[in-house]
Design an enzyme around this catalytic site. Structure first.
Site, PDB file in Angstrom:
ATOM      1  N   ARG A  40       0.817  -1.217   0.000  1.00  0.00           N
ATOM      2  CA  ARG A  40       0.000   0.000   0.000  1.00  0.00           C
ATOM      3  C   ARG A  40       0.853   1.270   0.000  1.00  0.00           C
ATOM      4  NH1 ARG A  40      -5.159  -1.226   4.015  1.00  0.00           N
ATOM      5  NH2 ARG A  40      -6.487  -2.076   2.379  1.00  0.00           N
ATOM      6  N   LYS A 201     -17.799 -16.538   5.146  1.00  0.00           N
ATOM      7  CA  LYS A 201     -19.223 -16.350   5.453  1.00  0.00           C
ATOM      8  C   LYS A 201     -20.083 -15.993   4.251  1.00  0.00           C
ATOM      9  CE  LYS A 201     -18.592 -14.617  10.125  1.00  0.00           C
ATOM     10  NZ  LYS A 201     -18.003 -13.322  10.422  1.00  0.00           N
ATOM     11  N   GLY A 357      -8.428  -8.486   0.836  1.00  0.00           N
ATOM     12  CA  GLY A 357      -7.223  -8.719   1.629  1.00  0.00           C
ATOM     13  C   GLY A 357      -6.707 -10.147   1.616  1.00  0.00           C
ATOM     14  N   GLY A 380     -12.457  -4.224   1.694  1.00  0.00           N
ATOM     15  CA  GLY A 380     -13.854  -3.784   1.757  1.00  0.00           C
ATOM     16  C   GLY A 380     -14.220  -2.874   0.595  1.00  0.00           C
TER      17      GLY A 380
END
Ligand SMILES: Nc1ncnc2c1ncn2[C@@H]1O[C@H](COP(=O)(O)OP(=O)(O)OP(=O)(O)O)[C@@H](O)[C@H]1O
Ligand SMILES: O=C(O)[C@H](O)COP(=O)(O)O
Length: 400
Positions: A40, A201, A357, A380
């Site tokens: 990053r 999930k 990620g 996200g």
């Protein structure tokens, strides 16, 4: 992209001016606080260098972790050090992100110098998008650049609020590149377009699965969420991860895929463990043969083959979420095989985009990151973009 970008600002426009640049330096660190992956930081260099070369005074702002107030472990000091090594020039670091010390150090900056503010999340006002705090951040600058793609889904003071006090407010090169890849993959992809969605999930990926069903030709599902789909089909899943309250949803997603003519693929075999641990005993079984006391922690070799065949003719592939518990070597084979498959098809001209990620970490672990078309720096943020949501940090920027 319809937003104004840093490329449109000339040296004549910005030489000697103070640029507040929001970056996402929320990098992973080890127990000792050493940076374990500087992707990053490196990803922000084109924007920083462009601004310094045009003679601007660069004031960088970032969050780091999720502190509750000032937390010495979450200071950006190691990031400033790494950034100055990468830039080959000194980076001035402040101990705060607003206030007199910052004002004095900014006033002392020469054209082309770079300063890194302390973690903006030391103030709770940051996440509340408090206008007074945003104004204080903006007070040290003449214009604003947002290059924090990884934080663009947050409407915070340093990503959204400051744009009300600074003009122009433009996108940096990283934001521009991320949007270019992710938006064009979803809005005007070369087809067939396949999406591979993994992770643990169903509930956290419903939005993206639903949106992808509208856009994709093929949808490939892996990771812990497959067991909710199997159970919905009436299969025994042993002790595998299941979201009981999502069984109906899983059923309806499969039905929707059928209705839309989307190829919907679940693994055909899985690796079943006797416990959730790196040294667990592992057996490969077909999905209709999962033993009672065991849990599936990876996809099996037959599934890999099925997925490879499905991906072979695809021209665009988006991957989000690992195929198994890749953090444990014994259960990393499925994820690694998919990473290799994507690297292979990239060579034949397929656009491969890795968002999120964990999938990025998996691709990096096997050393294939530079073989993909695009590795997103946003977890996200890339998911929300793929879901078709508006990213507040981008929406707030000036129109082109
Ligand atoms: N079969 C499985 N059982 C339990 N956990 C699993 C299984 N397969 C994958 N996982 C775990 O899922 C986690 C990632 O799931 P999650 O839903 O959080 O995805 P994510 O972090 O959003 O992914 P990404 O960041 O790539 O978008 C990994 O830590 C991985 O170990
Ligand atoms: O790592 C990320 O996804 C971004 O830096 C955003 O961090 P956050 O989820 O703490 O807002």
């Amino acid at each position: 992209m319809s937003k104004k970008t840093v490329a449109t600002l000339s040296a004549a426009d910005i030489s000697g001016k103070r640029a507040l640049v929001r970056v996402d330096f929320n990098v992973p660190v080890d127990d000792q606080g050493n940076i374990t992956d500087d992707t990053r930081i490196r990803a922000a260099l084109p924007t920083i260098k462009d601004l310094t070369q045009k003679g601007a005074k660069v004031i960088l702002a970032s969050h780091f972790g999720r502190p509750k107030g000032v937390d010495d472990k979450l200071r950006l000091t190691p990031v400033a050090k790494r950034l100055s090594e990468l830039l080959g020039q000194e980076v001035v670091k402040t101990d705060d992100c607003i206030g007199d010390e910052v004002a004095a150090k900014v006033a002392a900056l020469a054209n082309g110098q770079v300063l890194l503010l302390e973690n903006v999340r030391f103030y709770k006002e940051e996440e509340k998008n408090d206008p007074e705090f945003a104004q204080k951040l903006a007070a040290n600058a003449d214009f604003y650049v947002n290059d924090a793609f990884g934080t663009a889904h947050r409407a915070h003071a340093s990503t959204e609020g400051v744009t009300k006090f600074l003009s122009p407010s433009v996108a940096g090169y990283l934001v521009e590149k991320e949007l270019q890849y992710l938006q064009s993959a979803i809005e005007a992809p070369k087809r067939p377009l396949a999406a591979i969605v993994g992770g643990s999930k169903v509930s956290s990926k419903i939005g993206v699965i639903e949106t992808l069903l509208e856009k994709c030709d093929k949808l490939i599902i892996g990771g812990g969420m497959i067991f909710t789909f199997y159970k919905a089909r009436g299969l025994n899943v042993g002790k595998s991860l299941v979201e009981e309250d999502k069984l109906e949803l899983a059923k309806s997603l499969e039905a929707k895929a059928k209705e839309k003519g989307v190829t919907f693929l679940l693994p055909t075999d899985i690796v079943a463990a006797d416990k959730f641990a790196p040294d667990a005993d592992a057996v490969t079984v077909s999905i209709d043969n999962i033993p009672d006391g065991r849990m599936g922690l990876d996809i099996g070799p037959d599934s890999v083959k099925v997925f490879q065949d499905a991906l072979a003719d695809c021209k665009t592939v988006i991957w989000n979420g690992p195929m198994g518990v890749f953090e444990f070597d014994k259960f990393a084979a499925g994820t690694e095989a998919i990473a290799h498959t994507l690297a292979d098809i990239s060579k034949t001209g397929t656009t491969t985009i890795i968002g999120g990620g964990d999938s990025v970490a998996a691709v990096e672990k096997v050393g294939l990151a530079d073989q993909m078309s695009h590795i997103s720096t946003g977890g996200g943020a890339s998911l929300e973009l793929l879901e078709g949501k508006v990213l507040p940090g981008i929406a707030a920027l000036d129109e082109a």
